[in-house]
Design a protein around this motif. Structure first.
Motif, PDB file in Angstrom:
ATOM      1  N   TRP A 104      -6.628   3.563   5.787  1.00 18.42           N
ATOM      2  CA  TRP A 104      -4.998   4.114   5.934  1.00 18.42           C
ATOM      3  C   TRP A 104      -5.158   4.595   7.418  1.00 18.42           C
ATOM      4  O   TRP A 104      -3.900   4.546   8.111  1.00 18.42           O
ATOM      5  N   TRP A 110       0.859  -1.220   0.076  1.00 17.07           N
ATOM      6  CA  TRP A 110      -0.105   0.051   0.044  1.00 17.07           C
ATOM      7  C   TRP A 110       0.828   1.169  -0.008  1.00 17.07           C
ATOM      8  O   TRP A 110       0.290   2.338   0.103  1.00 17.07           O
ATOM      9  N   VAL A 111       2.046   1.030  -0.017  1.00 21.95           N
ATOM     10  CA  VAL A 111       2.987   2.518  -0.365  1.00 21.95           C
ATOM     11  C   VAL A 111       3.775   2.111  -1.441  1.00 21.95           C
ATOM     12  O   VAL A 111       4.429   1.362  -1.878  1.00 21.95           O
ATOM     13  N   GLY A 165      -6.363  -1.373  -2.666  1.00 23.52           N
ATOM     14  CA  GLY A 165      -5.756  -0.383  -2.113  1.00 23.52           C
ATOM     15  C   GLY A 165      -6.499  -0.266  -0.436  1.00 23.52           C
ATOM     16  O   GLY A 165      -7.707  -0.818  -0.375  1.00 23.52           O
ATOM     17  N   ARG A 174      -9.330   6.059   2.710  1.00 26.24           N
ATOM     18  CA  ARG A 174      -8.656   6.995   3.658  1.00 26.24           C
ATOM     19  C   ARG A 174      -8.790   6.671   5.091  1.00 26.24           C
ATOM     20  O   ARG A 174      -7.738   6.842   5.794  1.00 26.24           O
ATOM     21  N   SER A 223      -0.197   6.331  -1.084  1.00 34.75           N
ATOM     22  CA  SER A 223      -1.180   5.132  -1.099  1.00 34.75           C
ATOM     23  C   SER A 223      -1.132   4.784  -2.435  1.00 34.75           C
ATOM     24  O   SER A 223      -1.595   5.382  -3.364  1.00 34.75           O
ATOM     25  N   SER A 247       3.347   4.448   9.805  1.00 35.63           N
ATOM     26  CA  SER A 247       3.715   5.442   8.751  1.00 35.63           C
ATOM     27  C   SER A 247       5.146   5.946   9.015  1.00 35.63           C
ATOM     28  O   SER A 247       5.675   7.056   8.549  1.00 35.63           O
ATOM     29  N   TRP A 276      -1.729   9.555   2.801  1.00 40.04           N
ATOM     30  CA  TRP A 276      -2.692   8.640   1.879  1.00 40.04           C
ATOM     31  C   TRP A 276      -2.725   9.379   0.343  1.00 40.04           C
ATOM     32  O   TRP A 276      -2.623   8.416  -0.471  1.00 40.04           O
TER      33      TRP A 276
END
Length: 265
Positions: free
Chosen positions: A143, A11-12, A137, A140, A164, A238, A160
């Motif tokens: 995340w 996801w990054v 994915g 928001r 993302s 994060s 995000w």
């Protein structure tokens, strides 16, 4: 000069490592952050072509990065975050890296009793078995829970929006069922005494890979090879991309220096 290969997790985007690449270059090191198989050059392109990543699992990802490491004259250092941390451990266990830093790594085979927060973070993918063959994915809000819970809502939303991407569901299913399969791709050679040094880190506020999960992986190592553990107090998942990433980078470089692999920051 030390060669470093950065590996991102689910996801990054791989481009999120660029500040790290620039930062370690200031300290005399050469670094790259290759994309995952099927990942496109930009965040926007990857978002628009999610299916290109579908179906790639841990074995395919590990082989992909093993090919990258093989291009160097001598084995480089590997620094991975989340699933990148799991892959970094596999590569180190196969003696393909000089050293590895697994930042809040996804659970390897042998880790049991996953915390509720971790299960909740993974549920957007694991909640639907069809996602094993898809790339998906995070919203928001998802995340915010899984990555941005230790920063402000504003910063979480900005991260995000900036970084993302959809990622393949297969690695998550493989890791979740690792202890049910004798030859799970999430298995790591934790008994290898000839490998280079390993650092495993945890963020005390991480929901996606809670400290208990990272500690459990650390306890699985059974050789005399260097295997260190470090906690980042108050940090969430994060930590490699939020406002405090330099603290993580400085600790990584300082640890490499203590291993005699890189000069101190």
């Amino acid at each position: 000069m030390t060669n470093i290969v950065f590996i991102h997790g689910l996801w990054v985007a791989h481009t999120a490592w660029q500040p790290w690449i620039d930062y370690v270059a200031e300290h005399g090191h050469d670094a790259i952050a290759p994309a995952w198989p099927g990942e496109l050059p930009t965040v926007e392109e990857t978002r628009q072509n999610a299916s290109a990543q579908a179906g790639f699992g841990i074995d395919e990802l590990t082989a992909h990065f093993a090919d990258v490491l093989a291009r160097f004259d001598t084995p480089p250092v590997v620094i991975g975050h989340s699933f990148g941390g799991l892959i970094a451990q596999k590569l180190l266990g196969e003696n393909k890296a000089a050293a590895a830093i697994a930042i809040d790594p996804a659970p390897i085979k042998g880790v049991t009793g996953l915390p509720l927060a971790q299960l909740r973070s993974a549920f957007p993918v694991l909640g639907n078995p069809l996602n094993r063959g898809r790339a998906k994915g995070l919203t928001r809000a998802q995340w915010r829970y899984g990555f941005g819970n230790a920063v402000s809502q504003e910063e979480s939303d900005a991260l995000w929006e900036q970084w993302s991407i959809p990622s393949p569901g297969k690695p998550l299913f493989e890791a979740a069922g690792a202890n049910l399969h004798r030859h799970s791709p999430a298995a790591v050679d934790t008994a290898n005494a000839t490998r280079g040094p390993l650092l495993i880190t945890a963020g005390s506020a991480d929901h996606t890979v809670p400290r208990a999960t990272a500690e459990a992986a650390h306890r699985l190592y059974r050789s005399d090879a260097v295997t260190d553990f470090h906690e980042f107090e108050g940090r969430g998942h994060s930590l490699t991309i939020d406002h405090g990433w330099r603290e993580v980078a400085d600790d990584a470089l300082a640890w490499l220096a203590r291993q005699g692999i890189a000069e101190a920051v």
